[in-house]
Design an enzyme around this catalytic site. Structure first.
Site, PDB file in Angstrom:
ATOM      1  N   GLY A  45       0.817  -1.225   0.000  1.00 29.43           N
ATOM      2  CA  GLY A  45       0.000   0.000   0.000  1.00 29.43           C
ATOM      3  C   GLY A  45       0.835   1.253   0.000  1.00 29.43           C
ATOM      4  O   GLY A  45       0.742   2.055   0.925  1.00 29.43           O
ATOM      5  N   GLY A 169       0.801  -4.882  -3.794  1.00 23.78           N
ATOM      6  CA  GLY A 169       0.378  -5.873  -2.809  1.00 23.78           C
ATOM      7  C   GLY A 169      -1.100  -6.197  -2.906  1.00 23.78           C
ATOM      8  O   GLY A 169      -1.502  -7.371  -2.921  1.00 23.78           O
ATOM      9  N   GLY A 171      -3.302  -4.695  -5.336  1.00 22.99           N
ATOM     10  CA  GLY A 171      -3.765  -4.669  -6.725  1.00 22.99           C
ATOM     11  C   GLY A 171      -3.610  -6.005  -7.417  1.00 22.99           C
ATOM     12  O   GLY A 171      -4.373  -6.341  -8.335  1.00 22.99           O
ATOM     13  N   GLU A 189       0.425  -1.527 -15.322  1.00 19.72           N
ATOM     14  CA  GLU A 189       1.397  -1.398 -14.222  1.00 19.72           C
ATOM     15  C   GLU A 189       2.651  -0.726 -14.777  1.00 19.72           C
ATOM     16  O   GLU A 189       3.201  -1.155 -15.778  1.00 19.72           O
ATOM     17  CB  GLU A 189       1.724  -2.787 -13.638  1.00 19.72           C
ATOM     18  N   ASN A 235       1.742   3.488 -18.086  1.00 20.50           N
ATOM     19  CA  ASN A 235       1.208   4.367 -17.048  1.00 20.50           C
ATOM     20  C   ASN A 235      -0.296   4.563 -17.274  1.00 20.50           C
ATOM     21  O   ASN A 235      -0.722   4.904 -18.384  1.00 20.50           O
ATOM     22  CB  ASN A 235       1.933   5.713 -17.091  1.00 20.50           C
ATOM     23  N   THR A 257      -3.790   1.784  -8.359  1.00 24.16           N
ATOM     24  CA  THR A 257      -2.476   2.375  -8.139  1.00 24.16           C
ATOM     25  C   THR A 257      -2.499   2.935  -6.719  1.00 24.16           C
ATOM     26  O   THR A 257      -3.569   3.079  -6.130  1.00 24.16           O
ATOM     27  CB  THR A 257      -2.233   3.541  -9.125  1.00 24.16           C
ATOM     28  N   HIS A 260      -3.617   7.031  -3.207  1.00 21.85           N
ATOM     29  CA  HIS A 260      -3.872   7.719  -1.940  1.00 21.85           C
ATOM     30  C   HIS A 260      -2.693   8.611  -1.555  1.00 21.85           C
ATOM     31  O   HIS A 260      -2.842   9.538  -0.783  1.00 21.85           O
ATOM     32  CB  HIS A 260      -4.122   6.695  -0.813  1.00 21.85           C
ATOM     33  N   CYS A 403     -10.517 -15.418   4.433  1.00 19.92           N
ATOM     34  CA  CYS A 403     -11.865 -15.887   4.103  1.00 19.92           C
ATOM     35  C   CYS A 403     -12.891 -14.946   4.734  1.00 19.92           C
ATOM     36  O   CYS A 403     -12.709 -14.503   5.860  1.00 19.92           O
ATOM     37  CB  CYS A 403     -12.018 -17.293   4.689  1.00 19.92           C
TER      38      CYS A 403
HETATM   39  P1  NAD Z   1       1.326  -0.840  -3.778  1.00 19.89           P
HETATM   40  O1  NAD Z   1       2.029   0.412  -3.445  1.00 19.89           O
HETATM   41  O2  NAD Z   1       1.863  -2.140  -3.327  1.00 19.89           O
HETATM   42  O3  NAD Z   1       1.149  -0.927  -5.365  1.00 19.89           O
HETATM   43  C1  NAD Z   1       0.736   0.144  -6.173  1.00 19.89           C
HETATM   44  C2  NAD Z   1       1.162  -0.167  -7.603  1.00 19.89           C
HETATM   45  O4  NAD Z   1       0.710   0.869  -8.490  1.00 19.89           O
HETATM   46  C3  NAD Z   1       2.689  -0.224  -7.744  1.00 19.89           C
HETATM   47  O5  NAD Z   1       3.034  -1.465  -8.288  1.00 19.89           O
HETATM   48  C4  NAD Z   1       3.025   0.953  -8.656  1.00 19.89           C
HETATM   49  O6  NAD Z   1       4.121   0.685  -9.477  1.00 19.89           O
HETATM   50  C5  NAD Z   1       1.740   1.105  -9.456  1.00 19.89           C
HETATM   51  N1  NAD Z   1       1.526   2.464  -9.995  1.00 19.89           N
HETATM   52  C6  NAD Z   1       1.685   3.642  -9.342  1.00 19.89           C
HETATM   53  N2  NAD Z   1       1.347   4.659 -10.164  1.00 19.89           N
HETATM   54  C7  NAD Z   1       0.951   4.110 -11.331  1.00 19.89           C
HETATM   55  C8  NAD Z   1       0.461   4.641 -12.550  1.00 19.89           C
HETATM   56  N3  NAD Z   1       0.287   5.954 -12.714  1.00 19.89           N
HETATM   57  N4  NAD Z   1       0.139   3.780 -13.548  1.00 19.89           N
HETATM   58  C9  NAD Z   1       0.290   2.440 -13.394  1.00 19.89           C
HETATM   59  N5  NAD Z   1       0.768   1.881 -12.265  1.00 19.89           N
HETATM   60  C10 NAD Z   1       1.075   2.711 -11.244  1.00 19.89           C
HETATM   61  O7  NAD Z   1      -0.193  -0.636  -3.281  1.00 19.89           O
HETATM   62  P2  NAD Z   1      -1.324  -1.783  -3.047  1.00 19.89           P
HETATM   63  O8  NAD Z   1      -1.068  -2.470  -1.762  1.00 19.89           O
HETATM   64  O9  NAD Z   1      -1.479  -2.607  -4.272  1.00 19.89           O
HETATM   65  O10 NAD Z   1      -2.607  -0.847  -2.830  1.00 19.89           O
HETATM   66  C11 NAD Z   1      -3.147  -0.129  -3.937  1.00 19.89           C
HETATM   67  C12 NAD Z   1      -4.087   0.956  -3.468  1.00 19.89           C
HETATM   68  O11 NAD Z   1      -5.242   0.373  -2.880  1.00 19.89           O
HETATM   69  C13 NAD Z   1      -3.491   1.858  -2.386  1.00 19.89           C
HETATM   70  O12 NAD Z   1      -3.928   3.186  -2.591  1.00 19.89           O
HETATM   71  C14 NAD Z   1      -4.050   1.308  -1.117  1.00 19.89           C
HETATM   72  O13 NAD Z   1      -4.099   2.299  -0.103  1.00 19.89           O
HETATM   73  C15 NAD Z   1      -5.434   0.889  -1.568  1.00 19.89           C
HETATM   74  N6  NAD Z   1      -5.981  -0.211  -0.742  1.00 19.89           N
HETATM   75  C16 NAD Z   1      -7.107  -0.807  -1.148  1.00 19.89           C
HETATM   76  C17 NAD Z   1      -7.649  -1.857  -0.411  1.00 19.89           C
HETATM   77  C18 NAD Z   1      -8.910  -2.551  -0.808  1.00 19.89           C
HETATM   78  O14 NAD Z   1      -9.357  -3.437  -0.104  1.00 19.89           O
HETATM   79  N7  NAD Z   1      -9.503  -2.195  -1.904  1.00 19.89           N
HETATM   80  C19 NAD Z   1      -7.045  -2.292   0.748  1.00 19.89           C
HETATM   81  C20 NAD Z   1      -5.881  -1.674   1.139  1.00 19.89           C
HETATM   82  C21 NAD Z   1      -5.352  -0.670   0.375  1.00 19.89           C
END
Ligand code: NAD
Length: 549
Positions: A45, A169, A171, A189, A235, A257, A260, A403
């Site tokens: 995240g 993580g 995504g 990505e 991108n 992405t 946040h 789960c």
């Molecule tokens: P992460 O930081 O592990 O991965 C984000 C990915 O986005 C990276 O691989 C990065 O290279 C890529 N990225 C960044 N900018 C980009 C762009 N312009 N174009 C393409 N790729 C791009 O984050 P994560 O753990 O996968 O979390 C993703 C988002 O979801 C975060 O904002 C996190 O806070 C939010 N989140 C969602 C949930 C849910 O349940 N839906 C839970 C926790 C977090």
């Protein structure tokens, strides 16, 4: 850190299983297969960290190893700050992360204080040491796409193309989830290393850097009704508008992405990941301006996809809030995933629970899978889920299962684990924990609590009550955090962990916590007027005065 710290599975490093379980979970979130960048203590995240810095990590480990059974360790934003005398059934570890006084809760102030070494961004399950890798959000992601399919496509994504971004993580759960519902996923990505990692772990099937190729393949599979997942290196701020220009119109569009955090998470168009790191440090203001410019294009494109008939939703990364700042009008017409798909489930006490085999033995998880299926043979949804994860998901770090279970099932799970550990049918204790995205554990007006029936979206008493409740009931670790998912100023959320080791005390505490924790989701939604929650609360006697209705 120069090398990861390994868990010595064969020996106890702490005085009892309560401390030992928490210690193993801490090392687990920093396992190279689990953490996105263990060297920097980054778990997932964006910049979600497990400890403030290496020295803090060493101190926490030292404190856990020496913590007595009647003491409680206090962690303030990734740093051990004290040990207090408590009692054997109290929480062993209390964690708070990233909190700021509300009028100061901005990214600017947070970064200033972080720069002074006073705080750390803990995301949700990074600082609370409950992250288990992609599987932790997989079922929520599957249920989100499942509900979307039910609402819009007669229950299946067969023949449909889903466009999203981010293979981090969280995504990286998207491609598997879309495939599970028979659909085709194109995930954009920007970081080639992430694409390679997901290919290696079979989390995506194909990778390309050509939109033309990705679209051709997606169309071919969709037209044949076959599922496939494609990582598209590029991108999102460039690819989404390009799709619109070339009339490549997906059926579903979202984004994961790390939007946040526009400085340390999101990567603006035209920057490679390497250049992004360099510019962040050299000229953060320029970086932020570039991010906002890209987010404007990214968000505007999502809006246009919706106007052209795609199902578009915000997947919990505050992209709408950022797009609004970047000047995109009407962005709030796009719904959040919780509001659109998950609330009916969360409001009646069903939510994302997970359990981890502290022995490191995968057989413990399979034994528990079997016990669950035997206990609820009629639950086709559960059976399908267990079959799917067994076939498609590799364990990351300690073997674990994520789960979604309801109120009754969570209590039964705790009893089941206790019995199996006690009988020696499992090779060691189990840690039961959950994601912060649950019915009563989070306040996030642009995510989990958006559009509440009674307008209570920004009321943040609920996660605080949740944390207090779990501490009262004797969870081994209780955490109360700020800013997870959507960023600083946008959320307050709580987590808990119980270590079930077959002792009477663990059984008592496990039962109490796994009853009280989902109760909070029901109580929170009953108070807001959700009928399903009111009925559940009446049935369970959670608000005795409701009987008088
Ligand atoms: P992460 O930081 O592990 O991965 C984000 C990915 O986005 C990276 O691989 C990065 O290279 C890529 N990225 C960044 N900018 C980009 C762009 N312009 N174009 C393409 N790729 C791009 O984050 P994560 O753990 O996968 O979390 C993703 C988002 O979801 C975060 O904002 C996190 O806070 C939010 N989140 C969602 C949930 C849910 O349940 N839906 C839970 C926790 C977090």
């Amino acid at each position: 850190m120069h090398r990861p710290i390994e868990i010595e599975l064969g020996k106890m490093s702490c005085r009892s299983w309560s401390q030992e379980g928490i210690y193993r979970l801490l090392l687990n979130v920093l396992h190279p297969d689990v953490a996105e960048k263990w060297q920097d203590l980054l778990v997932y995240g964006g910049t979600g960290k497990a400890a403030r810095n290496v020295e803090s990590l060493d101190t926490i480990i030292h404190a856990l190893k020496n913590l007595k059974d009647d003491e409680t360790l206090l962690i303030q934003s990734g740093k051990a700050v004290g040990v207090i005398q408590s009692h054997p059934e109290a929480a062993r570890v209390l964690v708070t992360s990233s909190h700021l006084v509300p009028s100061h809760a901005t990214w600017e102030e947070f970064r200033r204080l972080e720069g002074c070494g006073l705080t750390m961004y803990g995301q949700s399950t990074a600082a609370s040491w409950a992250y288990i890798g992609m599987q932790g959000v997989l079922q929520g992601t599957c249920d989100t796409f499942g509900e979307l399919a039910d609402q819009h496509f007669n229950g299946s994504l067969k023949g449909k193309i889903v466009l999203s971004s981010g293979l981090g993580g969280m995504g990286s759960a998207q491609p598997l989830a879309v495939e599970m519902h028979g659909g085709v996923a194109i995930i954009v990505e920007v970081n080639p290393d992430k694409v390679i990692r997901r290919l290696r772990n079979s989390q995506v099937e194909v990778a390309t850097d050509s939109l033309e190729k990705a679209w051709q393949l997606a169309r071919e599979y969709a037209d044949n009704g076959q599922p496939v997942s494609i990582a598209l290196m590029g991108n999102a701020a460039e690819i989404y508008p390009q799709c619109l220009r070339e009339n490549k119109l997906p059926d579903v569009v979202t984004d994961q992405t790390a939007a946040h955090d526009l400085l340390a998470g999101y990567i603006p168009a035209s920057l490679s990941p390497g250049k992004a790191i360099e510019l962040r440090l050299r000229d953060p203001e320029r970086y932020l301006a570039m991010s906002l410019d890209s987010i404007a294009r990214h968000g505007q494109a999502m809006l246009e996809f919706a106007q052209k008939g795609a199902i578009v939703f915000d997947y919990g990364n505050n992209i709408r809030g950022q797009a609004e700042k970047a000047g995109v009008k009407d962005i709030w017409s796009i719904p959040s995933f919780v509001n659109a798909f998950l609330r009916p489930v969360l409001s009646v006490g069903k939510g994302p629970i997970r359990w981890v085999a502290l022995s490191g033995n995968p057989k413990d998880i399979y034994r528990l899978d079997k016990a669950l299926l035997k206990r609820w043979p009629e639950e086709e949804h559960l059976a399908r889920w267990i079959r799917f994860v067994q076939e498609r998901v590799h364990f990351q770090g300690l073997p674990a299962r994520g789960c979604w279970l309801n109120y009754t099932q969570r209590i039964a799970l705790s009893e089941m684990i206790s019995e199996l550990v006690r009988n020696g049918e499992l090779s060691g204790p189990i840690a039961v924990t959950r994601d912060h995205l649950d019915g009563g554990s989070v306040a996030a007006p642009h995510r989990e609590t958006e559009g509440m029936l009674d307008g209570s979206d920004a009321i943040a008493d609920w996660p605080i009550l949740n944390a207090l409740t779990n501490a009262t009931c004797g969870a081994d670790l209780v955490s109360l955090q700020h800013g997870g998912g959507v960023g600083i100023g946008e959320s307050i959320h709580a987590g808990m962990t119980v270590i079930i080791d077959g002792t009477d005390s663990a059984e008592r505490r496990g039962n109490r916590v796994l009853k009280a924790d989902p109760s909070m989701g029901i109580i929170r939604h009953a108070d807001a007027g959700y009928e399903g929650a009111i009925q559940a609360s009446q049935r369970l006697g959670l608000r005795p005065w409701d009987d008088k209705r």
